[in-house]
Design a protein around this motif. Structure first.
Motif, PDB file in Angstrom:
ATOM      1  N   MET A 183       0.828  -1.210   0.000  1.00 47.25           N
ATOM      2  CA  MET A 183       0.000   0.000   0.000  1.00 47.25           C
ATOM      3  C   MET A 183       0.859   1.255   0.000  1.00 47.25           C
ATOM      4  O   MET A 183       0.512   2.248  -0.634  1.00 47.25           O
ATOM      5  N   SER A 184       1.996   1.210   0.688  1.00 45.48           N
ATOM      6  CA  SER A 184       2.863   2.395   0.733  1.00 45.48           C
ATOM      7  C   SER A 184       3.520   2.667  -0.614  1.00 45.48           C
ATOM      8  O   SER A 184       3.911   3.800  -0.890  1.00 45.48           O
ATOM      9  N   LEU A 185       3.627   1.635  -1.448  1.00 41.11           N
ATOM     10  CA  LEU A 185       4.171   1.854  -2.799  1.00 41.11           C
ATOM     11  C   LEU A 185       3.241   2.707  -3.650  1.00 41.11           C
ATOM     12  O   LEU A 185       3.684   3.461  -4.504  1.00 41.11           O
ATOM     13  N   SER A 186       1.951   2.574  -3.416  1.00 45.02           N
ATOM     14  CA  SER A 186       0.999   3.354  -4.204  1.00 45.02           C
ATOM     15  C   SER A 186       0.803   4.760  -3.645  1.00 45.02           C
ATOM     16  O   SER A 186       0.262   5.621  -4.326  1.00 45.02           O
ATOM     17  N   GLU A 187       1.243   4.988  -2.428  1.00 47.72           N
ATOM     18  CA  GLU A 187       1.110   6.302  -1.794  1.00 47.72           C
ATOM     19  C   GLU A 187       2.506   6.814  -1.455  1.00 47.72           C
ATOM     20  O   GLU A 187       3.032   6.575  -0.384  1.00 47.72           O
ATOM     21  N   ARG A 188       3.121   7.485  -2.410  1.00 46.79           N
ATOM     22  CA  ARG A 188       4.514   7.919  -2.252  1.00 46.79           C
ATOM     23  C   ARG A 188       4.602   9.286  -1.577  1.00 46.79           C
ATOM     24  O   ARG A 188       5.323  10.173  -2.027  1.00 46.79           O
ATOM     25  N   THR A 189       3.871   9.433  -0.471  1.00 47.94           N
ATOM     26  CA  THR A 189       3.953  10.621   0.364  1.00 47.94           C
ATOM     27  C   THR A 189       4.190  10.151   1.799  1.00 47.94           C
ATOM     28  O   THR A 189       4.411   8.965   2.043  1.00 47.94           O
ATOM     29  N   ARG A 190       4.103  11.079   2.714  1.00 48.21           N
ATOM     30  CA  ARG A 190       4.273  10.716   4.117  1.00 48.21           C
ATOM     31  C   ARG A 190       3.226   9.708   4.571  1.00 48.21           C
ATOM     32  O   ARG A 190       3.437   8.961   5.520  1.00 48.21           O
ATOM     33  N   TRP A 191       2.082   9.675   3.885  1.00 49.52           N
ATOM     34  CA  TRP A 191       1.013   8.763   4.284  1.00 49.52           C
ATOM     35  C   TRP A 191       1.360   7.317   3.976  1.00 49.52           C
ATOM     36  O   TRP A 191       0.821   6.394   4.591  1.00 49.52           O
ATOM     37  N   GLY A 192       2.261   7.081   3.043  1.00 48.59           N
ATOM     38  CA  GLY A 192       2.768   5.731   2.831  1.00 48.59           C
ATOM     39  C   GLY A 192       3.554   5.254   4.042  1.00 48.59           C
ATOM     40  O   GLY A 192       3.402   4.119   4.493  1.00 48.59           O
ATOM     41  N   SER A 193       4.379   6.138   4.592  1.00 47.60           N
ATOM     42  CA  SER A 193       5.120   5.805   5.812  1.00 47.60           C
ATOM     43  C   SER A 193       4.175   5.610   6.988  1.00 47.60           C
ATOM     44  O   SER A 193       4.371   4.724   7.829  1.00 47.60           O
ATOM     45  N   ALA A 194       3.138   6.435   7.046  1.00 45.55           N
ATOM     46  CA  ALA A 194       2.159   6.304   8.127  1.00 45.55           C
ATOM     47  C   ALA A 194       1.426   4.969   8.044  1.00 45.55           C
ATOM     48  O   ALA A 194       1.116   4.350   9.075  1.00 45.55           O
TER      49      ALA A 194
END
Length: 122
Positions: A86-97
């Motif tokens: 899922m973090s691969l598709s969200e390459r912002t801080r929210w991927g880390s979250a």
């Protein structure tokens, strides 16, 4: 269950949560080093899955039922890989979250697996 393995999985999951939480705080996406950490935690989860199934195959059984134990084992093994994808598709801080949340969930699942197996009984 092997208590030491459960503890190692929980501690490494919390370390991953802290690391990715720091990246979230610094407004950074997950990076290659985070994925290496996720791979280590995921491999430990798979080792626990194999160990759990091996103990079930040898005739040992958890205190609270085999079905719930297997469900928690599968969830624990899939938790970090799912949030990593899922973090691969969200390459912002929210991927880390997302990875932070998944790692915390894994640590909680480890506590629950310990209780289901009967580790919490005195």
């Amino acid at each position: 269950m092997i208590d030491a393995l459960t503890l190692v999985v929980a501690v490494t999951a919390l370390a991953l949560a802290a690391w990715c939480g720091w990246a979230t705080y610094r407004d950074q996406p997950t990076k290659d080093w985070h994925f290496i950490g996720m791979a280590v935690v995921s491999l430990l989860g798979i080792a626990q899955l194999v160990t759990g199934f091996a103990q079930l195959a040898r005739g040992q059984s958890p205190d609270e039922g085999t079905a719930i134990f297997v469900a928690y084992l599968l969830g624990a093994a899939a938790c970090v890989p799912a949030t990593g994808f899922m973090s691969l598709s969200e390459r912002t801080r929210w991927g880390s979250a997302t990875v932070t949340a998944g790692a915390i969930v894994l640590a909680v699942l480890e506590v629950r697996l310990f209780d289901i197996w009967g580790g919490g009984s005195a």
